[in-house]
Design a protein around this motif. Structure first.
Motif, PDB file in Angstrom:
ATOM      1  N   GLN A   4       0.850  -1.277   0.099  1.00  0.00           N
ATOM      2  CA  GLN A   4       0.027  -0.127  -0.006  1.00  0.00           C
ATOM      3  C   GLN A   4       0.837   1.306  -0.095  1.00  0.00           C
ATOM      4  O   GLN A   4       1.976   1.527   0.436  1.00  0.00           O
ATOM      5  N   PRO A   5       0.489   2.305  -0.790  1.00  0.00           N
ATOM      6  CA  PRO A   5       1.306   3.592  -0.726  1.00  0.00           C
ATOM      7  C   PRO A   5       1.340   4.183   0.939  1.00  0.00           C
ATOM      8  O   PRO A   5       0.339   3.843   1.675  1.00  0.00           O
ATOM      9  N   ALA A   6       2.494   4.856   1.232  1.00  0.00           N
ATOM     10  CA  ALA A   6       2.569   5.291   2.400  1.00  0.00           C
ATOM     11  C   ALA A   6       1.446   6.406   2.888  1.00  0.00           C
ATOM     12  O   ALA A   6       1.096   6.325   4.139  1.00  0.00           O
ATOM     13  N   VAL A   7       0.951   7.126   1.811  1.00  0.00           N
ATOM     14  CA  VAL A   7      -0.269   8.081   2.173  1.00  0.00           C
ATOM     15  C   VAL A   7      -1.145   7.910   1.063  1.00  0.00           C
ATOM     16  O   VAL A   7      -1.143   7.541   0.028  1.00  0.00           O
ATOM     17  N   ASP A   8      -2.377   8.332   1.645  1.00  0.00           N
ATOM     18  CA  ASP A   8      -3.547   8.183   0.894  1.00  0.00           C
ATOM     19  C   ASP A   8      -3.742   9.684  -0.211  1.00  0.00           C
ATOM     20  O   ASP A   8      -4.381   9.567  -1.171  1.00  0.00           O
ATOM     21  N   THR A   9      -2.695  10.496   0.084  1.00  0.00           N
ATOM     22  CA  THR A   9      -2.969  11.539  -0.849  1.00  0.00           C
ATOM     23  C   THR A   9      -2.342  11.566  -2.342  1.00  0.00           C
ATOM     24  O   THR A   9      -1.630  10.924  -2.462  1.00  0.00           O
ATOM     25  N   ASP A  10      -2.669  12.211  -3.163  1.00  0.00           N
ATOM     26  CA  ASP A  10      -2.242  12.067  -4.485  1.00  0.00           C
ATOM     27  C   ASP A  10      -0.820  12.314  -4.385  1.00  0.00           C
ATOM     28  O   ASP A  10      -0.201  13.496  -4.105  1.00  0.00           O
ATOM     29  N   PRO A  11      -0.119  11.235  -5.128  1.00  0.00           N
ATOM     30  CA  PRO A  11       1.524  11.346  -4.988  1.00  0.00           C
ATOM     31  C   PRO A  11       1.849  12.812  -5.937  1.00  0.00           C
ATOM     32  O   PRO A  11       3.119  13.344  -5.543  1.00  0.00           O
ATOM     33  N   ARG A  12       1.352  13.189  -6.733  1.00  0.00           N
ATOM     34  CA  ARG A  12       1.734  14.461  -7.591  1.00  0.00           C
ATOM     35  C   ARG A  12       1.294  15.629  -6.697  1.00  0.00           C
ATOM     36  O   ARG A  12       2.085  16.490  -6.820  1.00  0.00           O
ATOM     37  N   VAL A  13       0.224  15.497  -5.776  1.00  0.00           N
ATOM     38  CA  VAL A  13      -0.076  16.740  -5.028  1.00  0.00           C
ATOM     39  C   VAL A  13       1.178  16.615  -3.884  1.00  0.00           C
ATOM     40  O   VAL A  13       1.672  17.887  -3.661  1.00  0.00           O
ATOM     41  N   VAL A  14       1.519  15.492  -3.339  1.00  0.00           N
ATOM     42  CA  VAL A  14       2.662  15.547  -2.331  1.00  0.00           C
ATOM     43  C   VAL A  14       4.017  16.159  -3.082  1.00  0.00           C
ATOM     44  O   VAL A  14       4.711  16.874  -2.505  1.00  0.00           O
ATOM     45  N   GLY A  15       4.304  15.631  -4.240  1.00  0.00           N
ATOM     46  CA  GLY A  15       5.580  15.881  -4.963  1.00  0.00           C
ATOM     47  C   GLY A  15       5.623  17.406  -5.166  1.00  0.00           C
ATOM     48  O   GLY A  15       6.547  18.027  -4.827  1.00  0.00           O
ATOM     49  N   ASP A  16       4.393  18.010  -5.619  1.00  0.00           N
ATOM     50  CA  ASP A  16       4.343  19.545  -5.879  1.00  0.00           C
ATOM     51  C   ASP A  16       4.623  20.134  -4.829  1.00  0.00           C
ATOM     52  O   ASP A  16       5.246  21.128  -4.377  1.00  0.00           O
ATOM     53  N   ARG A  17       3.836  19.725  -3.262  1.00  0.00           N
ATOM     54  CA  ARG A  17       4.282  20.551  -2.146  1.00  0.00           C
ATOM     55  C   ARG A  17       5.794  20.268  -1.863  1.00  0.00           C
ATOM     56  O   ARG A  17       6.268  21.385  -1.233  1.00  0.00           O
ATOM     57  N   LEU A  18       6.240  19.074  -1.715  1.00  0.00           N
ATOM     58  CA  LEU A  18       7.530  19.043  -1.530  1.00  0.00           C
ATOM     59  C   LEU A  18       8.641  19.875  -2.423  1.00  0.00           C
ATOM     60  O   LEU A  18       9.386  20.626  -1.764  1.00  0.00           O
ATOM     61  N   ARG A  19       8.356  19.922  -3.600  1.00  0.00           N
ATOM     62  CA  ARG A  19       9.095  20.777  -4.498  1.00  0.00           C
ATOM     63  C   ARG A  19       9.227  22.141  -4.037  1.00  0.00           C
ATOM     64  O   ARG A  19      10.076  22.886  -3.952  1.00  0.00           O
ATOM     65  N   ARG A  20       7.853  22.743  -3.834  1.00  0.00           N
ATOM     66  CA  ARG A  20       7.565  24.106  -3.487  1.00  0.00           C
ATOM     67  C   ARG A  20       8.227  24.465  -1.966  1.00  0.00           C
ATOM     68  O   ARG A  20       9.106  25.482  -2.014  1.00  0.00           O
ATOM     69  N   LEU A  21       8.052  23.624  -1.209  1.00  0.00           N
ATOM     70  CA  LEU A  21       8.917  23.756   0.180  1.00  0.00           C
ATOM     71  C   LEU A  21      10.481  23.810   0.012  1.00  0.00           C
ATOM     72  O   LEU A  21      11.222  24.528   0.324  1.00  0.00           O
ATOM     73  N   ARG A  22      10.823  22.874  -1.008  1.00  0.00           N
ATOM     74  CA  ARG A  22      12.455  23.032  -1.162  1.00  0.00           C
ATOM     75  C   ARG A  22      12.852  24.063  -1.845  1.00  0.00           C
ATOM     76  O   ARG A  22      13.734  24.784  -1.274  1.00  0.00           O
ATOM     77  N   GLN A  23      12.204  24.439  -2.819  1.00  0.00           N
ATOM     78  CA  GLN A  23      12.635  25.737  -3.606  1.00  0.00           C
ATOM     79  C   GLN A  23      12.567  26.877  -2.742  1.00  0.00           C
ATOM     80  O   GLN A  23      13.255  27.822  -2.737  1.00  0.00           O
ATOM     81  N   ALA A  24      11.548  27.160  -1.852  1.00  0.00           N
ATOM     82  CA  ALA A  24      11.316  28.343  -1.062  1.00  0.00           C
ATOM     83  C   ALA A  24      12.332  28.335  -0.109  1.00  0.00           C
ATOM     84  O   ALA A  24      12.537  29.424   0.366  1.00  0.00           O
ATOM     85  N   ARG A  25      13.061  27.124   0.268  1.00  0.00           N
ATOM     86  CA  ARG A  25      14.013  27.141   1.246  1.00  0.00           C
ATOM     87  C   ARG A  25      15.438  27.422   0.447  1.00  0.00           C
ATOM     88  O   ARG A  25      16.524  27.380   1.048  1.00  0.00           O
ATOM     89  N   GLY A  26      15.430  27.305  -0.677  1.00  0.00           N
ATOM     90  CA  GLY A  26      16.682  27.483  -1.589  1.00  0.00           C
ATOM     91  C   GLY A  26      17.598  26.593  -1.623  1.00  0.00           C
ATOM     92  O   GLY A  26      18.975  26.496  -1.908  1.00  0.00           O
ATOM     93  N   VAL A  27      17.099  25.371  -1.412  1.00  0.00           N
ATOM     94  CA  VAL A  27      17.806  24.078  -1.418  1.00  0.00           C
ATOM     95  C   VAL A  27      17.686  23.035  -2.823  1.00  0.00           C
ATOM     96  O   VAL A  27      16.346  22.938  -3.221  1.00  0.00           O
ATOM     97  N   SER A  28      18.797  22.848  -3.221  1.00  0.00           N
ATOM     98  CA  SER A  28      18.781  22.140  -4.587  1.00  0.00           C
ATOM     99  C   SER A  28      18.200  20.635  -4.400  1.00  0.00           C
ATOM    100  O   SER A  28      18.384  20.042  -3.000  1.00  0.00           O
ATOM    101  N   LEU A  29      17.987  19.982  -5.263  1.00  0.00           N
ATOM    102  CA  LEU A  29      17.408  18.651  -5.344  1.00  0.00           C
ATOM    103  C   LEU A  29      18.806  17.924  -4.819  1.00  0.00           C
ATOM    104  O   LEU A  29      18.266  16.976  -3.666  1.00  0.00           O
ATOM    105  N   SER A  30      19.843  17.883  -5.087  1.00  0.00           N
ATOM    106  CA  SER A  30      20.769  17.187  -4.806  1.00  0.00           C
ATOM    107  C   SER A  30      21.225  17.192  -3.182  1.00  0.00           C
ATOM    108  O   SER A  30      21.470  16.404  -2.621  1.00  0.00           O
ATOM    109  N   GLU A  31      21.282  18.479  -3.012  1.00  0.00           N
ATOM    110  CA  GLU A  31      21.502  18.681  -1.478  1.00  0.00           C
ATOM    111  C   GLU A  31      20.413  18.219  -0.573  1.00  0.00           C
ATOM    112  O   GLU A  31      20.642  17.863   0.555  1.00  0.00           O
ATOM    113  N   LEU A  32      19.198  18.279  -0.865  1.00  0.00           N
ATOM    114  CA  LEU A  32      17.964  18.033  -0.164  1.00  0.00           C
ATOM    115  C   LEU A  32      18.183  16.111   0.040  1.00  0.00           C
ATOM    116  O   LEU A  32      18.033  15.637   1.219  1.00  0.00           O
ATOM    117  N   ALA A  33      18.296  15.630  -1.248  1.00  0.00           N
ATOM    118  CA  ALA A  33      18.660  14.246  -1.153  1.00  0.00           C
ATOM    119  C   ALA A  33      19.920  13.902  -0.146  1.00  0.00           C
ATOM    120  O   ALA A  33      19.550  12.884   0.476  1.00  0.00           O
TER     121      ALA A  33
END
Length: 183
Positions: A4-33
Motif C-alpha cells: 500500500q502507498p505510504a499516504v492516501d494523498t495523490d502522489p503528484r500533490v505530495v510531490g508538488d508540495r515538497l518541491r515548493r517547500l524545497r525551492q522556497a528554502r533555496g535547497v537544490s534537489l541534490s542537497e536535499l537528497a
C-alpha cells in the motif's frame, strides 16, 4: 499482495508540495537528497509523483525541510492514512500556536514488525498513549515500553522506532510536537 502507498494523498500533490517547500528554502534537489539520506533519483521521483515513497522517506525529507509531515498532506477533515513498515497512522488533526505545530494521529501497530523512523528536526517530540497491546517505542538505543493506559514520550531528533510485543495489535494515539524551525 501489492504494498500500500505510504499516504492516501495523490502522489503528484505530495510531490508538488515538497518541491515548493524545497525551492522556497533555496535547497537544490541534490542537497536535499543528500541531507535526507536518499538517492537523488528517489527524491526526483517523489517530487514528480512517479515514485511511491515510504513513510520513512517522507519523514526524512520533511525533517530536512524543517516542517511537519502534515505540510505535504491534505488538511483534515480528509482522512489521511500513512503506512510505514510496521505502523499505520491516521492523521486526525493539525493545530498550531505561534511557535509550535502539533499533529494528532490514531496509530495501529501489528505485532512482530519493527518500524524505524529517521530523526526529525531538532526539538521535535513524540507523545504516545497506548489503549491496547504493549508497545516499545522511542530512541533506538533506549526504547520505552507502554501497555494499556500508559503514556510515553521522547525527543525524536534521533533515530527512533516502534514495535508491538505479544499477540495483540497496539492501538494508541500519537501527538507529534514540531517547534518552528527558523529558515
Amino acid at each position: 499482495m501489492d504494498p500500500q502507498p505510504a499516504v492516501d494523498t495523490d502522489p503528484r500533490v505530495v510531490g508538488d508540495r515538497l518541491r515548493r517547500l524545497r525551492q522556497a528554502r533555496g535547497v537544490s534537489l541534490s542537497e536535499l537528497a543528500k541531507r535526507a539520506g536518499i538517492g537523488k533519483a528517489t527524491l526526483s521521483g517523489v517530487e514528480t509523483g512517479t515514485r511511491n515513497p515510504t513513510l520513512e522517506t517522507l519523514w526524512a525529507i520533511t525533517a530536512q525541510l524543517g516542517v511537519p509531515i502534515g505540510a505535504i498532506l491534505d488538511a483534515p477533515p480528509e482522512a489521511q492514512i500513512m503506512r510505514g513498515t510496521a505502523i499505520e497512522a491516521e492523521l486526525l488533526e493539525v493545530f498550531e500556536d505561534d511557535r509550535v505545530t502539533y499533529e494528532l494521529y490514531r496509530v495501529r501497530v501489528p505485532p512482530g514488525l519493527t518500524q524505524t523512523s529517521p530523526a526529525h528536526h531538532e526539538g521535535v517530540s513524540e507523545h504516545v498513549t497506548v489503549f491496547t497491546g504493549t508497545l516499545s517505542a522511542g530512541p533506538i538505543k533506549e526504547p520505552l515500553t507502554a501497555g494499556p493506559g500508559d503514556h510515553i514520550s521522547w525527543i525524536s531528533d534521533v533515530p527512533h522506532g516502534y514495535r508491538a510485543h505479544g499477540p495483540d495489535v497496539v492501538r494508541a494515539t500519537l501527538l507529534m510536537r514540531y517547534p518552528t524551525k527558523p529558515h
